[in-house]
Design a protein around this motif. Structure first.
Motif, mmCIF file in Angstrom:
data_model
loop_
_atom_site.group_PDB
_atom_site.id
_atom_site.type_symbol
_atom_site.label_atom_id
_atom_site.label_comp_id
_atom_site.label_asym_id
_atom_site.label_seq_id
_atom_site.Cartn_x
_atom_site.Cartn_y
_atom_site.Cartn_z
ATOM 1 N N GLY A 11 -24.899 40.557 10.961
ATOM 2 C CA GLY A 11 -23.494 40.517 11.178
ATOM 3 C C GLY A 11 -23.022 39.106 10.396
ATOM 4 N N ASN A 12 -22.205 39.202 9.396
ATOM 5 C CA ASN A 12 -21.718 38.032 8.834
ATOM 6 C C ASN A 12 -20.313 37.630 9.320
ATOM 7 O OD1 ASN A 12 -20.909 35.970 7.131
ATOM 8 N ND2 ASN A 12 -20.545 37.559 5.441
ATOM 9 N N TRP A 13 -20.542 36.589 10.404
ATOM 10 C CA TRP A 13 -19.176 36.047 10.958
ATOM 11 C C TRP A 13 -18.260 35.270 10.141
ATOM 12 C CZ3 TRP A 13 -19.961 33.733 16.469
ATOM 13 C CH2 TRP A 13 -20.631 34.513 17.248
ATOM 14 N N LYS A 14 -18.655 34.750 8.970
ATOM 15 C CA LYS A 14 -17.804 34.297 7.726
ATOM 16 C C LYS A 14 -17.357 32.872 8.681
ATOM 17 C CE LYS A 14 -16.581 38.497 5.937
ATOM 18 N NZ LYS A 14 -15.918 39.248 4.829
ATOM 19 N N MET A 15 -16.174 32.331 8.494
ATOM 20 C CA MET A 15 -15.880 31.085 9.218
ATOM 21 C C MET A 15 -14.914 31.412 10.199
ATOM 22 S SD MET A 15 -14.280 27.741 7.536
ATOM 23 C CE MET A 15 -12.577 28.267 7.673
ATOM 24 N N GLY A 91 -25.499 34.571 -2.259
ATOM 25 C CA GLY A 91 -24.501 35.275 -3.245
ATOM 26 C C GLY A 91 -23.311 36.100 -2.598
ATOM 27 N N HIS A 92 -22.998 36.050 -1.409
ATOM 28 C CA HIS A 92 -21.705 36.853 -1.145
ATOM 29 C C HIS A 92 -20.875 36.882 -1.895
ATOM 30 C CE1 HIS A 92 -18.604 38.366 1.769
ATOM 31 N NE2 HIS A 92 -19.598 38.476 2.346
ATOM 32 N N SER A 93 -20.054 37.747 -2.098
ATOM 33 C CA SER A 93 -18.922 37.889 -3.018
ATOM 34 C C SER A 93 -17.910 36.811 -3.029
ATOM 35 C CB SER A 93 -18.125 39.301 -3.032
ATOM 36 O OG SER A 93 -17.544 39.397 -1.930
ATOM 37 N N TYR A 163 -25.653 45.869 -0.854
ATOM 38 C CA TYR A 163 -24.910 46.368 -1.660
ATOM 39 C C TYR A 163 -23.525 46.386 -0.972
ATOM 40 C CZ TYR A 163 -21.792 49.224 -4.238
ATOM 41 O OH TYR A 163 -20.811 49.498 -5.025
ATOM 42 N N GLU A 164 -22.535 45.349 -1.617
ATOM 43 C CA GLU A 164 -21.096 45.218 -0.992
ATOM 44 C C GLU A 164 -20.103 45.465 -2.339
ATOM 45 O OE1 GLU A 164 -21.436 42.872 2.562
ATOM 46 O OE2 GLU A 164 -21.358 41.607 1.320
ATOM 47 N N PRO A 165 -19.607 46.470 -2.404
ATOM 48 C CA PRO A 165 -18.624 46.655 -3.365
ATOM 49 C C PRO A 165 -17.526 45.692 -2.934
ATOM 50 C CG PRO A 165 -18.815 48.600 -1.968
ATOM 51 C CD PRO A 165 -19.735 47.814 -1.781
ATOM 52 N N ALA A 168 -14.357 46.913 -1.128
ATOM 53 C CA ALA A 168 -14.398 47.314 0.087
ATOM 54 C C ALA A 168 -14.646 46.280 1.380
ATOM 55 C CB ALA A 168 -15.574 48.249 0.324
ATOM 56 N N ILE A 169 -14.783 45.093 0.822
ATOM 57 C CA ILE A 169 -15.027 43.904 1.609
ATOM 58 C C ILE A 169 -13.782 43.675 2.338
ATOM 59 C CG2 ILE A 169 -15.842 41.616 2.110
ATOM 60 C CD1 ILE A 169 -17.825 42.014 0.173
ATOM 61 N N GLY A 170 -13.516 43.418 3.677
ATOM 62 C CA GLY A 170 -12.415 43.232 4.619
ATOM 63 C C GLY A 170 -11.208 43.823 4.197
ATOM 64 N N THR A 171 -11.321 44.949 3.319
ATOM 65 C CA THR A 171 -10.089 45.828 3.021
ATOM 66 C C THR A 171 -9.680 47.023 3.866
ATOM 67 O OG1 THR A 171 -11.268 47.081 1.317
ATOM 68 C CG2 THR A 171 -10.400 44.873 0.411
ATOM 69 N N GLY A 207 -22.590 47.035 2.497
ATOM 70 C CA GLY A 207 -21.600 46.336 3.235
ATOM 71 C C GLY A 207 -20.277 46.412 2.785
ATOM 72 N N GLY A 208 -19.106 46.598 3.628
ATOM 73 C CA GLY A 208 -17.692 46.894 3.114
ATOM 74 C C GLY A 208 -17.252 47.736 4.082
ATOM 75 N N SER A 209 -16.175 47.075 5.088
ATOM 76 C CA SER A 209 -15.648 47.749 6.071
ATOM 77 C C SER A 209 -16.214 48.628 6.880
ATOM 78 C CB SER A 209 -14.473 48.423 5.345
ATOM 79 O OG SER A 209 -13.340 47.417 4.689
ATOM 80 N N VAL A 210 -17.734 48.302 7.114
ATOM 81 C CA VAL A 210 -18.305 49.125 8.216
ATOM 82 C C VAL A 210 -17.934 49.038 9.575
ATOM 83 C CG1 VAL A 210 -20.831 49.738 9.107
ATOM 84 C CG2 VAL A 210 -20.553 49.003 6.715
ATOM 85 N N GLY A 227 -26.730 47.814 7.486
ATOM 86 C CA GLY A 227 -25.542 47.292 6.798
ATOM 87 C C GLY A 227 -25.324 45.799 7.047
ATOM 88 N N LEU A 228 -24.579 45.479 6.276
ATOM 89 C CA LEU A 228 -24.031 43.636 6.408
ATOM 90 C C LEU A 228 -22.605 43.911 6.752
ATOM 91 C CD1 LEU A 228 -24.423 40.627 6.066
ATOM 92 C CD2 LEU A 228 -24.015 40.986 3.815
ATOM 93 N N ILE A 229 -22.388 43.445 8.066
ATOM 94 C CA ILE A 229 -21.123 43.613 8.810
ATOM 95 C C ILE A 229 -20.244 42.456 8.849
ATOM 96 C CG2 ILE A 229 -19.983 44.982 10.700
ATOM 97 C CD1 ILE A 229 -22.423 46.422 9.354
ATOM 98 N N GLY A 230 -18.968 42.451 8.505
ATOM 99 C CA GLY A 230 -18.184 41.153 8.664
ATOM 100 C C GLY A 230 -17.423 41.328 9.788
ATOM 101 N N GLY A 231 -16.164 42.010 9.565
ATOM 102 C CA GLY A 231 -15.139 41.721 10.539
ATOM 103 C C GLY A 231 -15.503 42.491 11.936
ATOM 104 N N ALA A 232 -16.399 43.608 12.005
ATOM 105 C CA ALA A 232 -16.912 44.231 13.080
ATOM 106 C C ALA A 232 -17.820 43.506 13.844
ATOM 107 C CB ALA A 232 -17.122 45.549 12.657
HETATM 108 C C1 PEP Z 1 -18.895 41.033 4.662
HETATM 109 O O1 PEP Z 1 -18.287 40.144 4.788
HETATM 110 O O2 PEP Z 1 -20.101 40.977 3.976
HETATM 111 C C2 PEP Z 1 -18.221 42.253 4.905
HETATM 112 C C3 PEP Z 1 -18.830 43.381 4.471
HETATM 113 O O3 PEP Z 1 -17.130 42.220 5.531
HETATM 114 P P1 PEP Z 1 -16.263 43.575 5.956
HETATM 115 O O4 PEP Z 1 -17.267 44.170 6.896
HETATM 116 O O5 PEP Z 1 -15.109 42.865 6.949
HETATM 117 O O6 PEP Z 1 -15.655 44.222 4.890
#
Ligand code: PEP
Length: 248
Positions: A11-15, A91-93, A163-165, A168-171, A207-210, A227-232
């Motif tokens: 889980g990547n909480w970001k900020m 190296g997060h995008s 792999y995070e296209p 697809a990240i946060g979109t 990773g990307g909107s999982v 997965g690498l999960i952002g928002g969720a």
């Molecule tokens: C991320 O920040 O690495 C990511 C995958 O974000 P999200 O799940 O919100 O697309």
């Protein structure tokens, strides 16, 4: 014969988040039965201590390429290690875009993490224009090759790839399970040309909107190891569902 790889959900909480969310997440994950999946939480640094020693992996979201010195606002790998982290996202995008992190700098950061015994979660992935143009395999290969050149293929035994296209990240635009599998299989075959054993064993995350609703199908792909999960990852119950989807 295909190697059975332990799935990892990070889980990547970001900020985002606060101390209350950290306490809730810690409580939910601690009570769950998560024996067949590695769970990694990467909150902002002030909340790391909520998760240390709670029975799952904790990671930073970034580290400096330097060990110490006059670098205000940066954190060294040895500090993350001392705080109890096992992993660090590199190296997060968003860092590549917002902070101009090049493939070379990302490779230096991977080297710093490895030096400190931290597992780098190396993020790679193409922006939308490269996807449309069709050169995404080459783009991702170049991101990986810069790291191979710096640390050597043998060190990929201690690296996780995500792999995070970027499109697809946060979109909300998730890669289809087939699109994810295609790139994951490509990454594994690219590494296999250098070392087949490492390629077979390395965990490659998508990773990307999982979300809880699509995690199961994505994680069931042969070369997707979690997965690498952002928002969720900011909702304890959703994150738990995603972790549980990986162990099925
Ligand atoms: C991320 O920040 O690495 C990511 C995958 O974000 P999200 O799940 O919100 O697309």
């Amino acid at each position: 014969m295909q190697t059975k790889r332990q799935p990892l959900v990070a889980g990547n909480w970001k900020m985002n988040g606060n101390a209350e969310l950290a306490a809730q997440m810690q409580a939910v994950l601690s009570e769950a039965e998560l024996s067949n999946v590695d769970v990694l939480v990467c909150p902002p640094m002030p909340y790391l201590h909520h998760f240390i020693g709670a029975g799952f992996n904790v990671g930073g979201q970034n580290l400096s390429e330097f060990e110490s010195g006059a670098h205000t606002g940066e954190v060294a790998g040895r500090m993350l290690k001392e705080a109890g982290c096992s992993h660090v996202i590199v190296g997060h995008s968003e860092r590549r875009t917002d902070n101009g992190e090049s493939n070379t700098l990302v490779a230096d950061k991977v080297a710093s993490a490895l030096d400190q015994g931290l597992v780098p979660v190396l993020c790679v992935g193409e922006p939308e224009s490269i996807r449309e143009e069709g050169s995404f395999f080459e783009f991702v290969a170049a991101q990986i090759d810069a790291v191979v050149e710096k640390v050597g293929i043998a060190n990929f035994a201690h690296i996780v790839i995500a792999y995070e296209p970027v499109w697809a990240i946060g979109t909300g635009k998730t890669a289809s399970p087939e699109q994810a599998q295609d790139v994951h299989a490509f990454i594994r075959s690219h590494l296999a040309k250098m070392n087949s054993e490492i390629a077979e064993k390395i965990q490659i995350l998508y990773g990307g909107s999982v979300k809880a609703a699509n995690a199961g199908e994505l994680f069931s792909q042969t070369d997707v190891d979690g997965g690498l999960i952002g928002g969720a990852s900011l909702d304890p119950q959703d994150f738990l569902k995603i972790c549980l989807a990986a162990k099925e």
